[in-house]
Design an enzyme around this catalytic site. Structure first.
Site, short mmCIF file in Angstrom:
data_model
loop_
_atom_site.label_atom_id
_atom_site.label_comp_id
_atom_site.label_asym_id
_atom_site.label_seq_id
_atom_site.Cartn_x
_atom_site.Cartn_y
_atom_site.Cartn_z
N HIS A 70 0.86 -1.19 0.00
CA HIS A 70 0.00 0.00 0.00
C HIS A 70 0.89 1.24 0.00
CE1 HIS A 70 1.04 0.20 4.21
NE2 HIS A 70 0.46 -0.96 4.45
N HIS A 82 4.03 1.37 2.22
CA HIS A 82 5.23 0.71 1.69
C HIS A 82 5.88 1.56 0.60
CE1 HIS A 82 2.78 -2.93 2.95
NE2 HIS A 82 3.90 -3.13 3.60
N LYS A 97 4.75 3.40 11.65
CA LYS A 97 3.46 2.80 12.02
C LYS A 97 3.69 1.63 12.99
CE LYS A 97 -0.58 0.56 11.34
NZ LYS A 97 -0.17 -0.76 11.72
#
Ligand code: PAF
Length: 278
Positions: A34, A37, A149
Site C-alpha cells: 500500500h 510501503h 506505524k
C-alpha cells in the site's frame, strides 16, 4: 525490476552494484503493498542508488490462531506496484530458502521485545528480529527502511542492529494515513464497512492523549481515559494505550526527551495498532 528467489542470485546482483561503488537500500515487506510501503520505497530511492524490496510472509512472526493463512498474498500486484515506484530488485524467496530443513536459530531482543505488543504476541518480535537479521545479512544494504506505524518494531530492529554490530543504518519513515487519520496497514482490508467507520477513532484518541500530556495532563490518567474513549467509539477491546519514552519505550518521564503514545485495539477480527509522537 528483476525478481530473484535465492540468496545466491540476490548476492550476485547486489555485488555488481557494490563493485561499481553504488549504494543499496532495503525495504523489507510481507506484501499487501500500500502507499505506506511505497513511501518507504520513495525514501530509499531518494537516499540510495539502488533499492531492493523483499516479499516474504514470515511464518515465525505469527502466533497460533493469527492470520498467517489469510494474510494478503498477491505477488503480481505487489511486484507491479513496487516496480512502478522504482524498486530495482525484488527478493521473493520461498519458505525453504529462508528456513531450510534443520533451521534452528532465533534472534531475541530481550526486554524491548516482550513489552506492549510483545506481551500480547509473545513470539512476534523474535520472529521479526530473526527474519530481519537474515534479510540484512543476505542483502548487506547501506540502509534499511521501516515504517513508524510499527514503532516498536522499528525500535526492536534498531536495538538488534546496535547490539549485533550490523553495519547498516535503520531509517524510520513517518506513517502514511488515510484522509480521516487511519494509518495504512495491510490488515485494514479485513475491516467491514461499519468497522472502517470506527477505525479512525484510534488515531483521534491517541492524538488527544498526546495533546493533553503535552499540556501537562497526567499520562496514566489519560491512558485510562483513552481506553474508555475507544470502547465508547465502538472498539470491542483495548489491549493497551501507553505513554512511553520514545527511545526505550520504558516509562515516560515528563519533559525528558521524546515521548510516544502507542496503542492496540480490536475491531471485530482485526487488531489495529497505531502510535503518535508526544
Ligand atoms: O513490517 C513488516 O511487514 C514485517 O514485520 C517485516 C519487517 C517485513 C518482517 O517480516
Amino acid at each position: 525490476m528483476d525478481i530473484v528467489r535465492t540468496v545466491a542470485d540476490l548476492r550476485t546482483r547486489v555485488r555488481a552494484w557494490r563493485g561499481a561503488g553504488e549504494t543499496v537500500g532495503l525495504v523489507p515487506t510481507m506484501g499487501g503493498i500500500h502507499d505506506g510501503h511505497l513511501a518507504l520505497v520513495r525514501a530509499a530511492c531518494d537516499r540510495l542508488d539502488h533499492t531492493v524490496a523483499t516479499l516474504f510472509v514470515n511464518p515465525k512472526q505469527f502466533g497460533p490462531g493469527e492470520d498467517f493463512g489469510s494474510y494478503p498474498r498477491d505477488e503480481e500486484g505487489d511486484s507491479g506496484r513496487l516496480e512502478a515506484e522504482g524498486v530495482d530488485l525484488l527478493f521473493a524467496p520461498p519458505e525453504s530458502v529462508m528456513y531450510p530443513e534443520g533451521y534452528s536459530t532465533r534472534v531475541e531482543v530481550a526486554g524491548l521485545g516482550s513489552i506492549l505488543e510483545g506481551a500480547f504476541r509473545p513470539d512476534f518480535f523474535s520472529g521479526v528480529a530473526t527474519v530481519v537479521a537474515k534479510l540484512l545479512l543476505q542483502v548487506l544494504p547501506d540502509a534499511a527502511l521501516f515504517g513508524e506505524k510499527d514503532f516498536q518494531q522499528l525500535r526492536v530492529v534498531q536495538r538488534m542492529v546496535l547490539d549485533l554490530d550490523v553495519p547498516v543504518e535503520i531509517v524510520g519513515v513517518p506513517t502514511v494515513r488515510e484522509p480521516d487519520g487511519l494509518a495504512l496497514s495491510s490488515r485494514n482490508l479485513y475491516l467491514s464497512v461499519a468497522e472502517r467507520e470506527i477505525a479512525p477513532a484510534l488515531f483521534a484518541t491517541l492524538s488527544a492523549v498526546a495533546e493533553a500530556v503535552r499540556a501537562g495532563a497526567e499520562p496514566e490518567e489519560r491512558e485510562r481515559w483513552a481506553e474508555s474513549a475507544l470502547l465508547s467509539a465502538g472498539f470491542e477491546g483495548v489491549d493497551y494505550v501507553a505513554v512511553r519514552d520514545g527511545v526505550t519505550l520504558g516509562p515516560y518521564a515528563t519533559g525528558q526527551g521524546p515521548g510516544r503514545v502507542l496503542a492496540a485495539a480490536r475491531l471485530g477480527k482485526t487488531r489495529l495498532i497505531d502510535n503518535v509522537a508526544l
